[in-house]
Scaffold this active site. Sequence first.
Site, PDB file in Angstrom:
ATOM      1  N   ASP A   8       7.531  64.752  14.548  1.00  0.00           N
ATOM      2  CA  ASP A   8       6.698  65.957  14.715  1.00  0.00           C
ATOM      3  C   ASP A   8       7.332  67.291  14.280  1.00  0.00           C
ATOM      4  OD1 ASP A   8       5.171  63.967  15.866  1.00  0.00           O
ATOM      5  OD2 ASP A   8       4.919  64.937  17.809  1.00  0.00           O
ATOM      6  N   LYS A 106      -0.451  60.389  15.129  1.00  0.00           N
ATOM      7  CA  LYS A 106      -0.721  60.013  16.517  1.00  0.00           C
ATOM      8  C   LYS A 106      -1.513  61.116  17.200  1.00  0.00           C
ATOM      9  CE  LYS A 106       3.698  61.939  17.904  1.00  0.00           C
ATOM     10  NZ  LYS A 106       3.186  62.959  18.827  1.00  0.00           N
ATOM     11  N   CYS A 151       7.871  64.321  22.709  1.00  0.00           N
ATOM     12  CA  CYS A 151       7.649  63.260  21.716  1.00  0.00           C
ATOM     13  C   CYS A 151       8.930  62.548  21.296  1.00  0.00           C
ATOM     14  CB  CYS A 151       6.865  63.816  20.543  1.00  0.00           C
ATOM     15  SG  CYS A 151       5.189  64.270  21.087  1.00  0.00           S
TER      16      CYS A 151
HETATM   17  C1  VGL Z   1       4.411  67.305  21.615  1.00  0.00           C
HETATM   18  C2  VGL Z   1       3.422  68.307  23.423  1.00  0.00           C
HETATM   19  C3  VGL Z   1       2.173  67.986  22.944  1.00  0.00           C
HETATM   20  C4  VGL Z   1       5.666  66.947  20.898  1.00  0.00           C
HETATM   21  C5  VGL Z   1       3.169  66.976  21.125  1.00  0.00           C
HETATM   22  O1  VGL Z   1       5.621  66.705  19.671  1.00  0.00           O
HETATM   23  O2  VGL Z   1       6.730  66.903  21.554  1.00  0.00           O
HETATM   24  N1  VGL Z   1       4.530  67.960  22.766  1.00  0.00           N
HETATM   25  N2  VGL Z   1       2.062  67.316  21.799  1.00  0.00           N
END
Ligand code: VGL
Length: 198
Positions: A8, A106, A151
């Site tokens: 991410d 995702k 994540c």
């Molecule tokens: C994430 C919060 C919500 C992350 C993704 O990538 O850590 N955190 N969605």
Amino acid sequence: MKTLVVVDVQNDFCPGGALAVAEGHRVVPYINRIRGRFDMVIFTQDWHPPDHASFASNHRGRDIYEVIDLHGQPQTLWPDHCVQETRGAEFHPELDIRTDDSIFRKGQLREVDSYSGFMDNDRTHQTGLADYLKEKGVDGIDVVGLATDYCVKFTVLDARDLGLRVSVHREGCRAVNIKPGDGDRAFQEMAAAGADIV
Ligand code: VGL
Ligand code: ZN
């Protein structure tokens, strides 16, 4: 197959983004520098529909960072982030992504969040990453990315559950830290699950 999993590293998790992680952008040069040591590089991408149930804006009277019950599971509410086809959902512009790399998305189902790069939080829908690694004969992964306490952590814990050896690179991760120390506690949890913190 030495494999790097990059979690991410998207505009919304970097300074100026909707769910900015302090110094999130600083993982980019680190990741670009180490990717040459790996045979395979895999990126995960948080990829939500605009009406996603993890967004506080989709729950009347609820605030960001409040925790609600979502279908029997605790769900932290987030600012709208990584909405499909928006600039915030794009990878950081300086992240070195090549044509042979693979991308696993995702968080696409409206009613369930997905922190792990392997499966959603109710553990019913797989992203395909586990099968892909198995098919390639991968038995260990190195993990970097954002955010350490969400994540990255859940991706690492699932990888350990799948029996993979895991090394997490401290320098390649940054935490949301809703509570101070969340990032450090996440590293402790990952270490307790048998991941090497390097
Ligand atoms: C994430 C919060 C919500 C992350 C993704 O990538 O850590 N955190 N969605
Ligand atoms: Zn998300």
